[in-house]
Design an enzyme around this catalytic site. Structure first.
Site, PDB file in Angstrom:
ATOM      1  N   ARG A 120       0.542  -1.158   0.439  1.00  0.00           N
ATOM      2  CA  ARG A 120       0.129   0.345   0.412  1.00  0.00           C
ATOM      3  C   ARG A 120       0.515   1.355   0.010  1.00  0.00           C
ATOM      4  O   ARG A 120       2.161   1.243   0.272  1.00  0.00           O
ATOM      5  CB  ARG A 120      -1.059  -0.281   1.587  1.00  0.00           C
ATOM      6  N   HIS A 173      -0.456   0.403  -9.756  1.00  0.00           N
ATOM      7  CA  HIS A 173      -1.471  -0.565  -9.278  1.00  0.00           C
ATOM      8  C   HIS A 173      -1.522  -1.920  -9.491  1.00  0.00           C
ATOM      9  O   HIS A 173      -3.185  -1.951  -9.805  1.00  0.00           O
ATOM     10  CB  HIS A 173      -2.721   0.160  -8.131  1.00  0.00           C
TER      11      HIS A 173
END
EC number: 1.1.1.79
Length: 312
Positions: A227, A275
């Site tokens: 993250r 991502h």
């Protein structure tokens, strides 16, 4: 058996059809605002509060490996889901192989000095460089869950010294295990490539900061696959500018999409992807969900349940 489905971007019709094929005795429907009809299971990603609130569900499946977003919403809206209802995350479902591909290819990219050769190419310089040895290229994984284990497994084949750091001791073959804050310094001191696969919890936000980076060997590398909030981006950039870090590969960011004004875009030793390191593969996700629901219905033990207190 009634199943409700919600995902803001997935093709709901495809999922409904595929789930009903995998679970012939189930009726699956896409949840829409105003649907308060009973359901046994819910499959969700970023669900509205009203979708789950007040329902007597047997279980909720989050359509991804990360559960930080839904846990944050549950903390803000405790009425959204009774604490007794089990919450499941997708366990691997093809993500492990994707993480293996990503991590191994990037470690090898740095090990073979392709980043340095690209920089030389940009200067039109023909200059063979000294090779690195595997012995000096220790890889350390922080976050030793299912995906961390998969990444370690893929790197073993290349002969790199491997270590992991986590809350509990691991007994992975060929991997040195470190536990807790008291062993973090020893873990970092010999880690040439740091791979982050930590869950997003209150304890891990901002963990990759100047204090942590200073404990790595000079010329280390950081690969963030977890993250964006784990990384203090200003500290990372400072470590790159000082030479403490030789490079960073980032798949996740504190703000996504990454703002155009971010200096990460322009830093010569930062590589990035949007991502995509490990995405949900529908067929494999449906296989896991249908298998787990079948086990739950039979009262059999299952894996993948989220510990809400721990945050993963």
């Amino acid at each position: 058996m009634e199943i409700i489905f919600y995902h803001p971007t997935f093709n709901a019709a495809w999922w409904v059809n595929a789930l009903e094929k995998a679970l012939p005795h189930a009726r699956v429907r896409e949840w829409k605002v105003g649907d308060n009809n009973p359901a046994d299971y819910a499959l969700v990603w970023q669900p509205p509060v009203e979708m789950l609130a007040g329902r007597r569900l047997k279980a909720v499946f989050v359509l991804g490996a990360g559960v930080d977003a839904i846990l944050s919403k549950l903390n803000a809206h405790p009425e959204m889901l009774d604490a007794s209802i089990p919450l499941f995350r997708l366990e691997d479902t093809g993500m492990g192989l994707q993480m293996q591909e990503y991590a191994a290819s990037q470690v090898l990219h740095w090990f073979r000095r392709f980043d340095d050769y690209q920089a030389l190419k940009n200067q039109a310089l023909w200059k063979p460089l000294p090779e690195y040895t595997r012995e000096e290229f220790s890889v350390g994984i922080i976050g030793a869950g299912v995906l961390g284990a998969k990444v370690a497994e893929s790197l073993q084949a290349w002969g790199f010294p491997l270590r992991c750091w986590s809350r509990s001791r691991k007994s992975w073959p060929g991997v040195e295990s470190y536990v807790g804050r008291e062993e973090l310094r020893a873990f970092l001191n010999q880690t040439r490539v740091l791979i982050n696969l930590l869950p997003n919890t209150a304890q891990t936000v901002g963990i990759i900061n100047s204090e942590l980076l200073d404990q790595l060997p000079d010329g280390a590398y950081v690969l963030n696959l977890a993250r964006g909030v784990h990384v203090q981006e200003a500290d990372l950039l400072a470590a790159l500018d000082s030479g403490k870090l030789k490079g960073a590969m980032l798949d996740v960011f504190s703000q996504e999409p990454l703002p155009q004004e971010s200096p990460l875009w322009r830093h010569p030793r930062v590589a990035m992807t949007p991502h995509i390191a490990a995405v949900t593969r529908p067929a494999e996700a449906i296989d896991y969900i249908s298998r787990t629901i079948t086990q739950l219905e039979k009262g059999e033990p299952v894996t993948g349940q989220v510990d809400r207190a721990r945050g993963y």
